[in-house]
Design a protein around this motif. Structure first.
Motif, PDB file in Angstrom:
ATOM      1  N   ALA A  27       0.829  -1.205   0.000  1.00 21.29           N
ATOM      2  CA  ALA A  27       0.000   0.000   0.000  1.00 21.29           C
ATOM      3  C   ALA A  27       0.864   1.257   0.000  1.00 21.29           C
ATOM      4  O   ALA A  27       0.557   2.231  -0.702  1.00 21.29           O
ATOM      5  N   LYS A  28       1.956   1.256   0.756  1.00 18.96           N
ATOM      6  CA  LYS A  28       2.836   2.428   0.796  1.00 18.96           C
ATOM      7  C   LYS A  28       3.485   2.672  -0.568  1.00 18.96           C
ATOM      8  O   LYS A  28       3.619   3.814  -1.006  1.00 18.96           O
ATOM      9  N   ALA A  29       3.884   1.606  -1.243  1.00 23.65           N
ATOM     10  CA  ALA A  29       4.476   1.745  -2.575  1.00 23.65           C
ATOM     11  C   ALA A  29       3.445   2.305  -3.551  1.00 23.65           C
ATOM     12  O   ALA A  29       3.737   3.211  -4.342  1.00 23.65           O
ATOM     13  N   GLU A  30       2.225   1.785  -3.484  1.00 19.50           N
ATOM     14  CA  GLU A  30       1.149   2.270  -4.349  1.00 19.50           C
ATOM     15  C   GLU A  30       0.815   3.730  -4.026  1.00 19.50           C
ATOM     16  O   GLU A  30       0.603   4.546  -4.928  1.00 19.50           O
ATOM     17  N   GLN A  31       0.799   4.069  -2.750  1.00 19.09           N
ATOM     18  CA  GLN A  31       0.520   5.431  -2.307  1.00 19.09           C
ATOM     19  C   GLN A  31       1.577   6.406  -2.815  1.00 19.09           C
ATOM     20  O   GLN A  31       1.265   7.469  -3.355  1.00 19.09           O
ATOM     21  N   ALA A  32       2.862   6.045  -2.669  1.00 16.55           N
ATOM     22  CA  ALA A  32       3.948   6.915  -3.116  1.00 16.55           C
ATOM     23  C   ALA A  32       3.880   7.116  -4.624  1.00 16.55           C
ATOM     24  O   ALA A  32       4.021   8.243  -5.119  1.00 16.55           O
ATOM     25  N   ILE A  47      -2.739  14.691   0.409  1.00 17.30           N
ATOM     26  CA  ILE A  47      -4.115  14.217   0.296  1.00 17.30           C
ATOM     27  C   ILE A  47      -4.598  13.791   1.675  1.00 17.30           C
ATOM     28  O   ILE A  47      -3.808  13.334   2.508  1.00 17.30           O
ATOM     29  N   GLU A  48      -5.888  13.977   1.910  1.00 20.66           N
ATOM     30  CA  GLU A  48      -6.470  13.564   3.185  1.00 20.66           C
ATOM     31  C   GLU A  48      -6.831  12.081   3.124  1.00 20.66           C
ATOM     32  O   GLU A  48      -7.301  11.591   2.100  1.00 20.66           O
ATOM     33  N   VAL A  56     -11.885  12.583   8.603  1.00 20.12           N
ATOM     34  CA  VAL A  56     -10.486  12.751   8.215  1.00 20.12           C
ATOM     35  C   VAL A  56      -9.633  12.230   9.361  1.00 20.12           C
ATOM     36  O   VAL A  56      -9.750  12.696  10.494  1.00 20.12           O
ATOM     37  N   VAL A  57      -8.785  11.238   9.078  1.00 15.45           N
ATOM     38  CA  VAL A  57      -7.950  10.660  10.125  1.00 15.45           C
ATOM     39  C   VAL A  57      -6.483  11.030   9.991  1.00 15.45           C
ATOM     40  O   VAL A  57      -5.723  10.952  10.955  1.00 15.45           O
ATOM     41  N   ALA A  58      -6.066  11.455   8.783  1.00 12.79           N
ATOM     42  CA  ALA A  58      -4.663  11.802   8.573  1.00 12.79           C
ATOM     43  C   ALA A  58      -4.523  12.539   7.255  1.00 12.79           C
ATOM     44  O   ALA A  58      -5.440  12.553   6.427  1.00 12.79           O
ATOM     45  N   LYS A  59      -3.358  13.136   7.093  1.00 14.83           N
ATOM     46  CA  LYS A  59      -2.969  13.732   5.815  1.00 14.83           C
ATOM     47  C   LYS A  59      -1.683  13.034   5.388  1.00 14.83           C
ATOM     48  O   LYS A  59      -0.795  12.821   6.200  1.00 14.83           O
ATOM     49  N   VAL A  60      -1.591  12.685   4.116  1.00 14.86           N
ATOM     50  CA  VAL A  60      -0.410  12.026   3.579  1.00 14.86           C
ATOM     51  C   VAL A  60       0.253  13.002   2.617  1.00 14.86           C
ATOM     52  O   VAL A  60      -0.395  13.528   1.707  1.00 14.86           O
ATOM     53  N   THR A  61       1.552  13.251   2.841  1.00 17.28           N
ATOM     54  CA  THR A  61       2.292  14.232   2.070  1.00 17.28           C
ATOM     55  C   THR A  61       3.421  13.557   1.311  1.00 17.28           C
ATOM     56  O   THR A  61       4.129  12.714   1.865  1.00 17.28           O
ATOM     57  N   THR A 140       6.662   9.192   1.433  1.00 21.18           N
ATOM     58  CA  THR A 140       5.480   9.889   1.930  1.00 21.18           C
ATOM     59  C   THR A 140       5.579  10.020   3.440  1.00 21.18           C
ATOM     60  O   THR A 140       6.277   9.254   4.108  1.00 21.18           O
ATOM     61  N   ARG A 141       4.881  11.021   3.956  1.00 18.65           N
ATOM     62  CA  ARG A 141       4.843  11.246   5.401  1.00 18.65           C
ATOM     63  C   ARG A 141       3.373  11.322   5.803  1.00 18.65           C
ATOM     64  O   ARG A 141       2.588  12.015   5.159  1.00 18.65           O
ATOM     65  N   THR A 142       3.006  10.612   6.854  1.00 15.24           N
ATOM     66  CA  THR A 142       1.640  10.638   7.365  1.00 15.24           C
ATOM     67  C   THR A 142       1.593  11.518   8.606  1.00 15.24           C
ATOM     68  O   THR A 142       2.382  11.328   9.531  1.00 15.24           O
ATOM     69  N   THR A 143       0.672  12.468   8.609  1.00 18.65           N
ATOM     70  CA  THR A 143       0.452  13.326   9.771  1.00 18.65           C
ATOM     71  C   THR A 143      -0.949  13.015  10.292  1.00 18.65           C
ATOM     72  O   THR A 143      -1.945  13.330   9.633  1.00 18.65           O
TER      73      THR A 143
END
Length: 175
Positions: A27-32, A47-48, A56-61, A140-143
């Protein structure tokens, strides 16, 4: 709880952790890759992440780090240091550069974005042989939102995550 029960619990948790870990890596590879494409297509870098109910649980940058300086030709680099900063040479049976100086120099070059070093005493700028700027991997970074992880846990317990990942595990858990 018996030792057999503890062993069974441990291996079951390990099997579940392995399944989640494998799914997470994919999932992380697909997300990036998706964020990288979205940045190219529309300039989107963030993206949220939302639950099915819209929470909304997080933002991914998308994080695109600057290239970093690395020693690519140790002999050329050592010769340059020997000629320009002999005080940073450590003489043993072989000639090496003090590791702290290498770290400091690479850090300065990484910050500058070029394989050059400026002598602060003389002001002379040196093109340092044996150093190249190496691209670093995009990541990517998850906040997390303040209660984001708790919201995910509550949605899992309520069985609202089955359509997102690992349906065999996300249909709901016990309290």
């Amino acid at each position: 709880m018996s030792l057999k029960d503890i062993a069974t619990r441990t291996v079951v948790l390990q099997a579940l952790a392995d399944a989640v870990d494998a799914e997470l890596k994919a999932a992380k590879a697909e997300q990036a890759a998706g964020l990288k494409q979205a940045k190219q297509d529309a300039g989107t870098r963030q993206i949220e992440a939302t639950l099915p109910d819209g929470t909304v649980v997080a933002k991914v940058t998308l994080v695109s780090p600057m290239p970093s300086a690395v020693v690519s030709d140790n002999a050329a680099f050592t010769a340059w240091v020997r000629d320009n900063r002999p005080d940073q040479i450590k003489r043993e049976f072989v000639t090496t550069v003090h590791p702290a100086f290498v770290t400091s120099l690479l850090k300065e070059m990484t910050a500058a974005g070029v394989p050059k070093w400026c002598d602060k005493e003389t002001g002379e700028v040196h093109a340092v042989p044996g150093i190249v700027m190496q691209p670093r991997a995009t990541s990517t970074r998850t906040t997390w939102e303040k209660d984001g992880k708790n919201s995910v846990a509550a949605a899992w317990k309520a069985g609202r995550l089955a359509g997102i990942a690992l349906p065999e595990l996300t249909a709901g858990g016990a309290e």
